[in-house]
Structures are given as structure tokens and as C-alpha cells.
Design an enzyme around this catalytic site. Structure first.
Site, PDB file in Angstrom:
ATOM      1  N   GLU A  65     -12.910   5.964  11.624  1.00  0.00           N
ATOM      2  CA  GLU A  65     -12.138   6.342  12.412  1.00  0.00           C
ATOM      3  C   GLU A  65     -10.789   6.814  12.790  1.00  0.00           C
ATOM      4  O   GLU A  65     -11.358   8.191  11.675  1.00  0.00           O
ATOM      5  CB  GLU A  65     -11.253   5.287  12.133  1.00  0.00           C
ATOM      6  CG  GLU A  65     -11.457   3.596  12.222  1.00  0.00           C
ATOM      7  CD  GLU A  65      -9.755   2.893  11.505  1.00  0.00           C
ATOM      8  OE1 GLU A  65     -10.125   1.786  11.582  1.00  0.00           O
ATOM      9  OE2 GLU A  65     -10.041   3.121  10.164  1.00  0.00           O
ATOM     10  N   ASP A 125      -8.141  -4.939   7.278  1.00  0.00           N
ATOM     11  CA  ASP A 125      -7.147  -3.609   7.652  1.00  0.00           C
ATOM     12  C   ASP A 125      -8.658  -3.034   8.903  1.00  0.00           C
ATOM     13  O   ASP A 125      -8.784  -2.080   9.519  1.00  0.00           O
ATOM     14  CB  ASP A 125      -7.005  -2.033   7.028  1.00  0.00           C
ATOM     15  CG  ASP A 125      -8.459  -2.334   6.558  1.00  0.00           C
ATOM     16  OD1 ASP A 125      -9.039  -1.963   6.304  1.00  0.00           O
ATOM     17  OD2 ASP A 125      -8.349  -0.515   5.718  1.00  0.00           O
TER      18      ASP A 125
END
Lengths: 359, 359
Positions: free
Chosen positions: B68, B239
Site C-alpha cells: 500500500e 485491516d
């Protein structure tokens, strides 16, 4: 130049190419040889285009420019670049563009290479322009107009002269000092340098017109009436929303080629055109799925904005070259753990005998 | 701990905090004192939430995890983090999460600070959990269950013990060695440590339940029937898309608080719920726009996924602390130019007398 990208840094570290090391590497190898290797790497990566996960870059507009993150990935590597574009920076003594980036392994997520990308961006942008011109410019092109003589111009000039046979460069910049700087930097290169007083003068007789201006506005650097049959236009400067260089009439008269269509629609000269205006992605030409230049009279346009895949290609090249020349350092940016679930051990061991609190 | 973030590195360089330097810094300052400062910085930044340009992170799913990029910006600074999440890494001797990031100036785009963020991510995640629990847990909370005893667990434990008055930790992990590691790391801390044989046992009598598991699956670590009135759940492990820890029944019974709603809808326990399921962003509680815990019987849930703003906050803290402790280095990642339009001068000067080609 083998395009490998595995790290040889010790555990907890990754390969690192600093800006001075990159400058030294490019000077040692030579700009043209670097561009040759980078062009080959970009071409090889563009040929396997469908293997990459691609996205338009994530842009943060700012009052004086833009800041972008540019990621790309294939099955083995993830790469990204941080880059800004702030045209007013030069008034503060800073470059318009500054960049750095990294390559990581997809299987573990571990970063393996961190690199300066300011010089590298100049290399890969010029190499991509050369690659596009090889497909799109007339093979007998000898004269190139270079509109905008700033930081990118030497790299474009050396690429087109050294790799595509350009023999005359017609130079123009609103800042005459920039043109003088470019001429001084190219003084030892075997090429005719013709400083011009206007864009109109510079494009006269040009087989290829390269635009490299930096203003963050809808400028019209190039007018439709200056086009000549057989021209190739290498439009590099228009590369963010609201920033263009060309008269829309030029796009209507030319066959338009792009890197990654979804991104160019947002950022490139394509901003002038309706969403259905037809363009060709360069990789299709390389893959034999679409023609490049079809005849000597066609006007071709490469609407360059810069795509993340080119940064991945140039990073792998420079990592490989940097290792061969002993110019990579190693950066302790990552944890090296005996027990991978014991991140805290790093603090515990750093603090043995230290003055940290005891909670 | 003043939250300034200007660089004192020379031209062409930026401040750099390596992983060993960060470990040394945290050991010197103490984990709890670091967490205190980071919590304050995060709280101050959350209070000015509307000033930030926010986006859900740009995630690249990979076969074994996710990679990410997490950007955020206000009028002065742009910050981003690179971070991976690869739960299988521990079998290869690598941490699940590795990260680094940078802060740049918005006005010029110049990067000013590059930092390790693996340790920092552990700090900011724990500090955010503490901040949320301060708003949402019963003030008389003394017992916390800690489900998942991996790399993040020491930081959560030290934060809740040192800053929120937790006096007993009930520990469970499917890997008993992880629990032993956590107990050894906390041996000198004034807290009761109760290893448990199951999640059900660990949550018995807990005022706060913290879940910190790493599996990239829709696991049900916590079941609805174990909930007790007045509990606060600090759900940290779920998450990313497809990765959750909680029974959906828990979300229906609790008041749910999040960092940045658009991101948590994609990544958090909220994946269980319909888009109209009501949640409260934490910053609204800090700003007095929404209540935190309303009474001693309410069940509250912090659906933590980690937001880019927390990375900006922790980077500024560690840059400030690192400078004060003389632990920042300087990294030559950027160009320093006499003429900002003469990028080529770097190559020219590096090559003076070198063996590069002459084109």
C-alpha cells in the site's frame, strides 16, 4: 544490461543509489549508453504490458504544482515513484522536478532498492521519447526543434542525436539563458546547434518537434499552422491537469500515441479532446497490434506524460549498472529480526544499558 | 515534543532516520514516553482533520498479502508511507509488516524527511488505540485481553499499561511461543500477565479486548456471546479487504468508531456491514461534534485500520526527537544545482575527467 532487480544488501538493508552515485554512474557509462539501455528496458517492459497492474498516478494538486505517487507492479516486483512538478521552483533556485522511488518484492513486500529518481526521470523520459520516435518519426529525420531548453533538454538532445541520427537541433526557450546553457552543455557533441528567436522559427524545417516547457497553464506553444506533412511531435511538457502545450488543431490533424490512455486522458494534451477521440497506446505498436507511422506524409504525435512502468524500467537498469560499477550503497531501513514476531527486540537490544523508561 | 518538520539537512539532502537509529531513539526516550508524544501529536492532527487532504490508501493486492501507498497532505506538508502486509512472512523469518515513508514540503515539493516506518507504525498504531480508548473505554478499565501476541502486542501493552492504567493483561495467541515472547518482553513491567488457553478464557473479565491477529482471512476471533456490557473492543488486526476478526453480531451490538470512514468501509470490520451502517469518525469525538462513550454499560468498538495521517504525526514526532538526540542522518537523494535549469551539470561535473562516452 540485464534487468534483474534482486537486492544483495544484508538483512535489514536495501540497495541504495544516491543522487551523487547516479550522477557518477551516468557520467561513467555515458548518457547515450545509459539511454540506450533504458530504452531497451522500457521497450522490453512495454512489450509485456498486459503483465503489469497499472493505475493512473495518484496526484495531489498544490497551489504551485503537483505531488504524485506512481505505482506499478508485475508478478515479481512492485515499484513506485514520488515526484513533484513545481514550475515556479526555478525562481527559488530549486529544480522543477524532484523524485525518488523504490522497488519491492511482491512475494514478501520487502523493499529491495531505493533510488534517486530526478536524474533517472530525465533519462527515462528521454528514452521513452526516443522509443516512440523510433516507431513514429520518419526514418530519415535529421532536424529536431527543441522548444524548452530546461533540465530535460540535454537528455532529449543526446538521445535523439546519439540514438536516432538527428544532425541539427533548432533551439528555443523564452529564457535565452536556458538556451545558452543547453548549447554550452552540448558543445562537444557532433550536432549543429541553431538558436532561434521564436517557436515559429525553430520549427521551420524540423522533422521532429520536441516540446519541453514547464508552465502549469494551458499554453499554446505550438500552433496548427506550423505543422508540415511527415512531422513527428514529441510533446513532453504537458503532463498534468490544466497543463498543455499544443493547439487543439494539432491533435485533430495528427495520429496520437500515448503511454497509458486512462492517465493521458487526465493529464496530457488529450485534455483538449472529447473522451471518444481515438488514440493508440505505444505498447500496441511494439506488440504488432497497431501500426506506427504508415507513410512519409502522416503527422504523428507522442503525447508523453510519463508512466510508472518507465520508472520501474529505469530503476532496474540503474540498479544493475550501479552494482556493476560498485556505486550502490546499502541503507538500514528495514528490520532484521531473529524472531519475526519480536519487533520489540530491536528496542530491547538498542536499549540494553540505556536510559529509557522502565514503565 | 514540538511537531515541527523542517529539514536541517544541506542542499541536495534530506533528514533520514534509519531503523537502527529509530530503535535507539525509542530505547533512549522509552516506549511509553514515545507513545505519549505520538498520541498527543495524533490527537492534535485529528483535531484539525478538515485541514487535511485525505484519500483511502492505494492498495495493490498480491497473492500473499498487500502493498500500500498512504498519502496525506495539509497546506504545508505532504506525507506518504509505503507499507506491506504479508501474514506468511513470519514463516520465512521476515516481519509481516515493513514500512518506510517521507515528508515533503507542499510549496516546493522537496522531500525533507525519509524515515523507517516499521517501528514507527507499531508506535502510531498503539498510540491511536490508546487515544481511541481514552475516549471510548470505561475510565475504570483495568483488565485488557490481548488476542494476538505478535510484533504489535508489546507496543499496545505498554501503551495501555503506561498511559491508561491497565493493571492486568490476559494473553492469547494460537502460537504459544508468541505469548511466551510477549511475557518475556514485559517481564520488567508492573502489570499482571495472565496467559490463557483460548480467546474465550482471555476475554473473561476484560474491560478492554484488543485483537491483533494477522491472518488474511475472514476469521472470527471474537464471538458476540462473549461481549459484556461496558466493554471496549480495540480491533486492530482486520485491516484489508477480505481480512476481518470479529463476529458481525459484535458490530450490531456496539457503537462503532473509525478513523477515516471511506477507507474503513473497504478494509475494516465494517466489511461485514451494509453501507448505511452508522459509524462515528474519531476526530468528531475529539472535536466535540459527537459523543464518545455515553454510559458505563455501552459496548464500544474502535475498528482500527490505520490511516495515513497517523504516519504523518509519528514521522514529525520522530524527526523532532531524532534531531534532539542527534540520531538523524542526512541522505543525498536530491539534486543541488547552481542553475536550477541545469540538471545535466550533475553529470557533467561527475564526469569531469571520467571515461563516459563523448557522443
Amino acid at each position: 544490461m540485464p534487468p534483474a532487480a534482486e537486492s544483495t544488501a544484508p538483512a535489514g538493508a536495501l540497495d541504495y543509489l544516491s543522487l551523487p552515485a547516479a550522477a557518477c554512474l551516468i557520467a561513467r557509462v555515458g548518457v547515450v549508453e545509459c539511454l540506450r539501455g533504458v530504452e531497451q528496458a522500457i521497450e522490453a517492459d512495454f512489450r509485456r504490458w498486459p503483465e503489469f497492474s497499472k493505475t493512473a498516478r495518484l496526484a495531489q494538486p498544490t497551489p504551485d504544482g503537483v505531488i504524485e505517487l506512481m505505482p506499478v507492479a508485475d508478478a515479481r516486483h512492485y515499484a513506485f515513484k514520488y515526484v513533484n512538478g513545481h514550475p515556479r521552483n526555478t525562481r527559488l533556485g530549486l529544480p522543477t522536478v524532484m523524485a525518488f522511488g523504490a522497488i519491492a518484492r511482491v512475494d514478501t513486500g520487502a523493499p529491495i532498492f531505493l533510488s534517486e529518481l530526478t536524474l533517472s526521470t530525465a533519462l527515462r523520459t528521454a528514452a521513452t521519447s526516443v522509443m516512440a520516435a523510433r516507431l513514429l518519426a520518419r526514418p530519415d529525420s535529421r532536424v529536431m526543434a527543441l522548444i524548452g531548453n530546461g533540465s530535460q533538454s540535454e537528455f532529449q538532445a543526446l538521445g535523439f542525436v546519439g540514438l536516432l541520427g538527428i544532425r541539427s537541433l533548432r533551439l528555443y526557450d523564452v529564457d535565452a539563458a536556458a538556451t545558452r546553457k543547453l548549447m554550452a552543455n552540448l558543445a562537444d557533441v557532433e550536432v549543429e546547434l541553431v538558436p532561434c528567436d521564436s517557436v515559429a522559427e525553430a520549427v521551420q524545417g524540423a522533422d521532429i518537434v520536441t516540446t519541453l516547457t514547464a508552465d502549469k497553464t494551458r499554453a499554446t506553444i505550438l500552433r496548427g499552422e506550423w505543422l508540415r506533412p511527415g512531422m513527428h511531435i514529441n510533446a513532453v511538457g504537458g503532463d498534468c491537469p490544466g497543463k498543455t502545450e499544443l493547439d487543439a488543431a494539432i491533435l485533430r490533424r495528427a495520429r496520437v500515441f500515448v503511454e497509458f490512455e486512462p492517465q493521458t486522458r487526465i493529464e496530457g494534451e488529450l485534455q483538449h479532446m472529447a473522451p471518444e477521440f481515438a488514440v493508440t497506446e505505444l505498447w500496441r505498436v511494439l506488440a504488432g497490434q497497431a501500426p506506427g507511422r504508415r507513410d512519409a506524409a502522416e503527422i504523428t504525435l507522442f503525447d508523453s506524460v510519463g508512466f510508472a512502468l518507465e520508472d520501474y524500467s529505469v530503476m532496474r537498469c540503474l540498479q544493475t549498472l550501479g552494482r556493476a560499477h560498485g556505486l550502490l550503497e546499502s541503507l538500514a531501513l528495514l528490520p532484521a529480526l531473529r524472531d519475526p514476531k519480536d519487533l520489540y527486540s530491536l528496542v530491547r537490544e538498542a536499549g540494553a544499558g540505556g536510559d529509557g523508561d522502565r514503565t
